[in-house]
Design a protein around this motif. Structure first.
Motif, mmCIF file in Angstrom:
data_model
loop_
_atom_site.group_PDB
_atom_site.id
_atom_site.type_symbol
_atom_site.label_atom_id
_atom_site.label_comp_id
_atom_site.label_asym_id
_atom_site.label_seq_id
_atom_site.Cartn_x
_atom_site.Cartn_y
_atom_site.Cartn_z
ATOM 1 N N GLU A 265 -61.894 -18.478 60.115
ATOM 2 C CA GLU A 265 -61.194 -19.539 60.335
ATOM 3 C C GLU A 265 -61.047 -20.099 58.824
ATOM 4 O O GLU A 265 -62.010 -20.714 58.274
ATOM 5 C CB GLU A 265 -61.825 -20.782 61.070
ATOM 6 N N ARG A 266 -59.947 -20.059 58.358
ATOM 7 C CA ARG A 266 -59.487 -20.203 57.103
ATOM 8 C C ARG A 266 -59.474 -21.747 56.857
ATOM 9 O O ARG A 266 -59.878 -22.276 55.806
ATOM 10 C CB ARG A 266 -58.192 -19.351 56.184
ATOM 11 N N ASN A 267 -58.580 -22.607 57.687
ATOM 12 C CA ASN A 267 -58.396 -23.848 57.518
ATOM 13 C C ASN A 267 -59.478 -24.666 58.300
ATOM 14 O O ASN A 267 -59.225 -24.816 59.406
ATOM 15 C CB ASN A 267 -57.085 -24.057 58.069
ATOM 16 N N MET A 282 -64.844 -19.970 57.339
ATOM 17 C CA MET A 282 -65.561 -19.250 57.923
ATOM 18 C C MET A 282 -64.676 -17.648 57.625
ATOM 19 O O MET A 282 -63.479 -17.731 58.025
ATOM 20 C CB MET A 282 -65.359 -19.172 59.676
ATOM 21 N N LEU B 30 -53.843 -16.455 58.129
ATOM 22 C CA LEU B 30 -55.075 -15.558 58.458
ATOM 23 C C LEU B 30 -55.034 -14.804 59.963
ATOM 24 O O LEU B 30 -55.216 -13.814 60.119
ATOM 25 C CB LEU B 30 -56.342 -16.575 58.578
ATOM 26 N N LYS B 35 -52.034 -18.861 65.302
ATOM 27 C CA LYS B 35 -51.549 -19.897 64.556
ATOM 28 C C LYS B 35 -50.186 -20.352 65.491
ATOM 29 O O LYS B 35 -49.901 -21.486 65.913
ATOM 30 C CB LYS B 35 -51.369 -19.897 63.240
#
Lengths: 313, 156
Positions: A265-267, A282, B30, B35
């Protein structure tokens, strides 16, 4: 005031168009050819001007390459140049948020890398930082720091890690030399020297193996040795800390958990939207962790839930 | 003629660049698939007409609206593809276990009951599809949970 009307001569009267003559008439006519030619000429000259004055249209840019080899012949010949390009991209994704794009760090968040004695250390010592994280007091260029850095590079390949370390060692005035992929591989082996051997792993239960995976990938650096979280993550909506893992059995199926670990989880949502983005996120482990390791890790994490600690539904 | 070819190349190049930039941007994400799915949910309605629901469920809707909107758009859970009690149980517990969520056990239960009740009414077709794919035991357990929530609130 009375209106004065002057007499008009007969000659003048005859020159005034009568109503029957006054109506406008329309007829088909062609656009003069010179306007069309001029417009096309201007467009053409405009295109020529662009061609002559823009680097975009250099033949090396738009020439139709006939083979991958021909295209490759135009790429940077030096391995270092291409490594730096790759390293910069990795740096901006994983390191720049805290250490800054200029390598000068951020007060209270991360020390500078430009001119840092840590960057000049031997490759294994330097590689240990992104691979295993760094906690506790250190000195950088005479200044004291006492922070916690997650193993931000543990999920990266040897190629990406060697590229980013090369970029750090060769940027912002640093002249510490490149790090090759082979050197990175050796450093990774040296750092994980305490990891259990394949023979040891074969003797372990799945939960023991999962614990070894938890340690191998540095999960404890962020989620704590006991996986109860609590490592600071400034401005993270999760109470400015990295979450605990001991309750994952409540919120995920094993498949959901494994998919999340692979994806990462980048954001991370910010507590204060106007504040800086939380530095820790993460990483996506999909390219690093094996399927068996992931199964063992999920079993281990599910086993951590305290007995009887239920939420009532 | 060469110049004209160059000009054509320029126009084609610009079109290709625009397309490439768009694709590269998508790849940067990502997990573009996840998303996109979440964004799709979030583009749907952000409120539910609960006027025909029992008063207790309407009260629980208030709790749901207040607690869940602290961290994400309400349209996400409202339009997502969760419908089974088990799915909602995990989802709500996952949120409850996040540090700072401010969802205690009592609020969590209310939110869970609201979502379970709402799914059995508003997402009935989706729920039936999902129930049909469960093992007999899991299906019986899910139906029992839904009935339990309805019994608690209907005609009260």
């Amino acid at each position: 005031m009375p209106r004065v009307t002057l007499p008009m001569s007969d000659e003048l009267k005859s020159n005034i168009p009568q109503p029957s003559d006054a109506g406008l008439t329309a007829s088909r006519s062609t656009v003069p050819i010179w306007i069309i030619v001029l417009t096309l000429l201007l467009l053409f000259l405009g295109a020529v001007y662009f061609d002559h004055h823009s680097g975009w249209f250099d033949k090396h840019v738009y020439a139709p390459y006939t083979s991958a080899e021909q295209l490759a012949s135009y790429q940077p010949k030096s391995g270092a140049a291409s490594m730096l390009t790759q390293g910069k991209a990795v740096y901006e994704t994983y390191c720049g948020l805290c250490h800054g794009s200029d390598g000068l760090g951020k007060p209270g968040q991360a020390p500078e890398l430009a001119g840092s004695e840590w960057v000049a250390k031997d490759i294994t010592s330097l590689a240990r930082i992104p691979l295993a994280g760094l906690n506790g007091p250190i000195q950088v260029k005479g200044r004291d720091w006492n922070l916690s850095m997650a193993p931000m590079g543990a999920s990266l390949s040897d190629a990406d890690l060697s590229a980013v370390l090369t970029y750090i060692r060769e940027s912002w005035g640093n002249k510490n030399g490149a790090v090759s992929v082979d050197e990175m591989k050796s450093a990774r082996v040296a750092i994980s020297g305490n990891a259990p051997s394949a023979a040891d792993l074969a003797k372990m239960t799945p939960l023991e193996r999962g614990h070894a995976v938890f340690q191998k990938y540095g999960c404890a650096q962020c989620h704590g040795l006991d996986a109860k979280g609590g490592v600071p993550n400034p401005n993270a909506k999760t109470a400015e800390q990295i979450p605990s893992l001991i309750y994952v059995a409540d919120g995920y199926t094993k498949d959901e958990l494994k998919a999340f670990i692979r994806r990462g989880e980048r954001n991370i949502p910010a507590l204060h939207p106007d504040g800086p983005p939380p530095p820790h996120f993460m990483p996506s482990w999909g390219n690093v962790i094996s399927s068996n390791e992931l199964d063992d890790l999920a079993d281990f994490l599910f086993s951590l839930k305290p007995k009887g600690d239920n939420l009532g539904f | 003629m060469t110049m004209i070819n160059k000009f054509t190349t320029m126009l084609l190049g610009m079109a290709a660049l625009t397309l490439t930039a768009g694709l590269a941007r998508a790849e940067d994400q990502l997990d573009a698939e996840t998303k996109a799915r979440i964004e799709k949910y979030e583009q749907g309605p952000a409120t539910i007409d609960v006027s025909k629901y029992p008063q207790g469920i309407q009260d629980n809707y208030e709790t749901f609206s207040q607690k869940c909107a602290q961290c994400h758009k309400l349209s996400r859970p409202i339009n997502c593809d969760y419908a089974l009690p088990d799915e909602w149980s995990r989802y709500v517990k996952r949120m409850m276990r996040k540090p700072g969520s401010g969802i205690d056990s009592a609020s969590g239960l209310k939110i869970f009951e609201f979502l379970t009740y709402d799914s059995s009414v508003r997402k009935k077709a989706m729920l039936n599809d999902k129930l049909a794919k469960l093992t007999p035991d899991d299906k019986a357990a899910a139906e029992a949970k839904i009935k339990e929530v309805h019994d608690k609130y209907d005609n009260k």
